[in-house]
Motif scaffolding. Sequence first.
Motif, PDB file in Angstrom:
ATOM      1  N   ARG A 102      76.691 -21.444 -54.801  1.00 55.68           N
ATOM      2  CA  ARG A 102      76.792 -19.980 -54.740  1.00 55.68           C
ATOM      3  C   ARG A 102      76.017 -19.315 -55.865  1.00 55.68           C
ATOM      4  NH1 ARG A 102      82.802 -17.795 -53.042  1.00 55.68           N
ATOM      5  NH2 ARG A 102      82.440 -18.044 -50.808  1.00 55.68           N
ATOM      6  N   ASN A 103      76.033 -19.929 -57.016  1.00 53.55           N
ATOM      7  CA  ASN A 103      75.373 -19.358 -58.181  1.00 53.55           C
ATOM      8  C   ASN A 103      73.857 -19.333 -57.991  1.00 53.55           C
ATOM      9  OD1 ASN A 103      74.271 -20.109 -61.265  1.00 53.55           O
ATOM     10  ND2 ASN A 103      75.764 -18.435 -61.127  1.00 53.55           N
ATOM     11  N   GLY A 104      73.338 -20.385 -57.392  1.00 52.30           N
ATOM     12  CA  GLY A 104      71.919 -20.415 -57.044  1.00 52.30           C
ATOM     13  C   GLY A 104      70.959 -20.660 -58.188  1.00 52.30           C
ATOM     14  N   ASP A 105      71.440 -20.928 -59.377  1.00 51.59           N
ATOM     15  CA  ASP A 105      70.565 -21.176 -60.519  1.00 51.59           C
ATOM     16  C   ASP A 105      69.911 -22.549 -60.370  1.00 51.59           C
ATOM     17  OD1 ASP A 105      69.700 -21.992 -63.256  1.00 51.59           O
ATOM     18  OD2 ASP A 105      70.618 -20.087 -63.813  1.00 51.59           O
ATOM     19  N   ALA A 106      68.616 -22.617 -60.588  1.00 55.02           N
ATOM     20  CA  ALA A 106      67.868 -23.873 -60.425  1.00 55.02           C
ATOM     21  C   ALA A 106      68.370 -24.983 -61.343  1.00 55.02           C
ATOM     22  CB  ALA A 106      66.376 -23.620 -60.666  1.00 55.02           C
ATOM     23  N   ARG A 107      69.055 -24.636 -62.421  1.00 59.40           N
ATOM     24  CA  ARG A 107      69.566 -25.652 -63.344  1.00 59.40           C
ATOM     25  C   ARG A 107      70.534 -26.606 -62.658  1.00 59.40           C
ATOM     26  NH1 ARG A 107      71.835 -22.933 -68.066  1.00 59.40           N
ATOM     27  NH2 ARG A 107      70.852 -21.084 -67.273  1.00 59.40           N
ATOM     28  N   TRP A 108      71.123 -26.195 -61.529  1.00 61.11           N
ATOM     29  CA  TRP A 108      72.135 -27.015 -60.855  1.00 61.11           C
ATOM     30  C   TRP A 108      71.555 -28.041 -59.897  1.00 61.11           C
ATOM     31  CZ3 TRP A 108      75.740 -26.166 -63.956  1.00 61.11           C
ATOM     32  CH2 TRP A 108      76.160 -24.892 -64.337  1.00 61.11           C
ATOM     33  N   ALA A 109      70.261 -28.000 -59.654  1.00 64.28           N
ATOM     34  CA  ALA A 109      69.663 -28.880 -58.636  1.00 64.28           C
ATOM     35  C   ALA A 109      69.956 -30.358 -58.876  1.00 64.28           C
ATOM     36  CB  ALA A 109      68.158 -28.646 -58.555  1.00 64.28           C
TER      37      ALA A 109
ATOM     38  N   ALA B 107      81.232 -17.196 -59.100  1.00 69.51           N
ATOM     39  CA  ALA B 107      79.922 -17.862 -59.133  1.00 69.51           C
ATOM     40  C   ALA B 107      78.784 -16.984 -58.619  1.00 69.51           C
ATOM     41  CB  ALA B 107      79.975 -19.163 -58.334  1.00 69.51           C
ATOM     42  N   PHE B 108      79.091 -16.024 -57.766  1.00 66.64           N
ATOM     43  CA  PHE B 108      78.059 -15.096 -57.281  1.00 66.64           C
ATOM     44  C   PHE B 108      77.514 -14.214 -58.402  1.00 66.64           C
ATOM     45  CE2 PHE B 108      80.337 -15.280 -53.030  1.00 66.64           C
ATOM     46  CZ  PHE B 108      79.304 -15.896 -52.347  1.00 66.64           C
ATOM     47  N   SER B 109      78.266 -14.063 -59.455  1.00 68.50           N
ATOM     48  CA  SER B 109      77.950 -13.109 -60.517  1.00 68.50           C
ATOM     49  C   SER B 109      76.830 -13.598 -61.430  1.00 68.50           C
ATOM     50  CB  SER B 109      79.209 -12.869 -61.360  1.00 68.50           C
ATOM     51  OG  SER B 109      78.897 -12.083 -62.486  1.00 68.50           O
ATOM     52  N   GLY B 110      76.118 -12.647 -61.959  1.00 69.36           N
ATOM     53  CA  GLY B 110      75.093 -12.937 -62.947  1.00 69.36           C
ATOM     54  C   GLY B 110      75.606 -12.858 -64.384  1.00 69.36           C
ATOM     55  N   LEU B 111      76.919 -12.738 -64.565  1.00 69.39           N
ATOM     56  CA  LEU B 111      77.477 -12.679 -65.921  1.00 69.39           C
ATOM     57  C   LEU B 111      77.130 -13.943 -66.698  1.00 69.39           C
ATOM     58  CD1 LEU B 111      81.099 -11.324 -65.237  1.00 69.39           C
ATOM     59  CD2 LEU B 111      79.195 -10.076 -66.288  1.00 69.39           C
TER      60      LEU B 111
ATOM     61  N   ALA C  91      76.034 -27.050 -50.912  1.00 71.53           N
ATOM     62  CA  ALA C  91      75.271 -26.442 -52.006  1.00 71.53           C
ATOM     63  C   ALA C  91      73.774 -26.711 -51.859  1.00 71.53           C
ATOM     64  CB  ALA C  91      75.780 -26.960 -53.348  1.00 71.53           C
ATOM     65  N   ALA C  92      73.419 -27.904 -51.404  1.00 77.34           N
ATOM     66  CA  ALA C  92      72.000 -28.230 -51.204  1.00 77.34           C
ATOM     67  C   ALA C  92      71.374 -27.292 -50.179  1.00 77.34           C
ATOM     68  CB  ALA C  92      71.850 -29.684 -50.773  1.00 77.34           C
ATOM     69  N   GLY C  93      72.108 -26.984 -49.130  1.00 72.87           N
ATOM     70  CA  GLY C  93      71.605 -26.046 -48.127  1.00 72.87           C
ATOM     71  C   GLY C  93      71.534 -24.627 -48.647  1.00 72.87           C
TER      72      GLY C  93
END
Length: 175
Positions: A100-107, A68-72, A128-130
């Motif tokens: 972990r991925n941090g993409d805003a789409r997951w909010a 999940a850290f990856s930008g792949l 994840a929220a934090g």
Amino acid sequence: RFVSLLQTDPDMNVRAAAATALGRFVLLGEIEDIDRDIAQVAEEALLQTCQQHDQPLEVHRRALESLAFSGLKEVIPLIQEASQHESIKMQASAIFAMGRNGDARWASNINAALHHTDPEICFEATRAAGEMALVRAVPRLSKLAHSRDREIKEMAIWSLGEIGGNEAQQALFEL
């Protein structure tokens, strides 16, 4: 060594631990603290593991969380697929991976999971929220900070500290 353990060790728990350990290499590669070639070896091994449907659930979960850290480009669909999995444990790993991925789409997924009845899902959503510093989650996290479940309570407090701002600060002062 970790890649070899992930791919060949006969013990599922060793393979799952190796997948977890490889996450550090993926993260360090993303923030450019290690040679990109080393990170790429870890990413490729984890991606291959995530794409093999015959892997034990625990190995698959840990590989996804580390990848999940990856930008792949393959990561987003893998997380989406895991979020729809029949196993609550895989769904929890998907929420963990979203943070972990941090993409805003997951909010919105994370905010919805904060209300989930399963404690493992709620815990991972709280974390994840934090990690994503979701300001919209502060009201729910403030309530979760009073949870009877000690782990959720502690994670909500941590997340409020990570998010910061007046509303989070007020909730922490009230505690």
